[in-house]
Design a protein around this motif. Sequence first.
Motif, mmCIF file in Angstrom:
data_model
loop_
_atom_site.group_PDB
_atom_site.id
_atom_site.type_symbol
_atom_site.label_atom_id
_atom_site.label_comp_id
_atom_site.label_asym_id
_atom_site.label_seq_id
_atom_site.Cartn_x
_atom_site.Cartn_y
_atom_site.Cartn_z
ATOM 1 N N ASP A 117 -7.849 4.309 26.890
ATOM 2 C CA ASP A 117 -7.935 5.654 26.320
ATOM 3 C C ASP A 117 -7.494 6.700 27.339
ATOM 4 O OD1 ASP A 117 -8.772 7.538 24.231
ATOM 5 O OD2 ASP A 117 -10.358 8.081 25.638
ATOM 6 N N GLY A 137 -3.792 6.498 27.671
ATOM 7 C CA GLY A 137 -3.125 7.098 26.520
ATOM 8 C C GLY A 137 -3.111 8.613 26.586
ATOM 9 N N MET A 149 2.685 8.573 22.260
ATOM 10 C CA MET A 149 1.485 7.986 21.671
ATOM 11 C C MET A 149 1.607 7.825 20.160
ATOM 12 S SD MET A 149 -0.128 7.110 24.156
ATOM 13 C CE MET A 149 -1.413 6.361 23.181
ATOM 14 N N PRO A 187 1.607 2.936 19.656
ATOM 15 C CA PRO A 187 0.722 2.163 18.772
ATOM 16 C C PRO A 187 1.462 1.490 17.623
ATOM 17 C CG PRO A 187 -0.235 4.301 19.280
ATOM 18 C CD PRO A 187 1.174 4.336 19.768
ATOM 19 N N LEU A 225 1.672 -2.618 17.111
ATOM 20 C CA LEU A 225 1.268 -3.306 15.884
ATOM 21 C C LEU A 225 2.431 -4.093 15.286
ATOM 22 C CD1 LEU A 225 -0.963 -0.615 14.137
ATOM 23 C CD2 LEU A 225 -1.701 -2.787 15.107
#
Length: 270
Positions: free
Chosen positions: A182, A185, A196, A200, A204
Amino acid sequence: MAPSDPALLAAQAPPGPAFPAAEAPPDPILVAAEASPDLLAVANAPVVWMCALGVFAVIFAQTFVYVRAARTAGPEIGMSRADLKGAYRAGAVASIGPSLAVVLVAVALLALFGTPAVLVRIGLIGSAGTETASAGIATGTAGVTLGGPGYDPSVFALAFIAMSLSGGMWMLATLLLTPVLDRGGKKLGAVDPAIMTIIPAAALLAAFSMLAVTEMPKSGVHLLTVLSSAAVMAGCLYLASALKARWLKEWALGFAIIAALAIAYLAHTA
């Protein structure tokens, strides 16, 4: 002498030995319980059931907290109640595939660990490979095969502890590494906010793509299943965009999963 009638000779022949009917494979935990009657009692002990219920109580509590937090934070970031309901539906549909996998894992492990132990483990991890590997290594240190002769209550407890420690390390790593990620990020977001948004999504996409790519070379059925599910997903998204049907976008993943399961079943049984 008249030629003998084969059917008459067969009828007059003495009966041969009867072949036993095919028997279902024995249940490993029942076989082990015959040698150690206490195994079933240990596997279904009240304390194990209490642990299983406690795990699911924590899961329900977490779900309630997350839903309540989403309802509180949603209006602050411009999400209406309709948007939140749509997100809930999309999440529920997206959980169909993983939930089916968890059910299959539970059925596979019931014969080895009993109902409450499986509920405890599957409620936390859901990976048959990880669970059986941990249990197999643990029972191997005792010189016993998982579910085989010598699989008594003490070996069962050893396997259960090994599985619990394995799952505990997963949760501990998540607890320790999430704040670190965190902070990283936030630093990247301060440099370029678009990063950011990309990272992500790319992570994924890469993770699920690798899961699909590793399955495709296994057989033609695997390849057909992956391609058909991708085609159904793409078709649903195209129709959702063309018809402006938002509900179809939410249900696209569910339709793709169901279609892939049906195609895989038909391909296996063809």
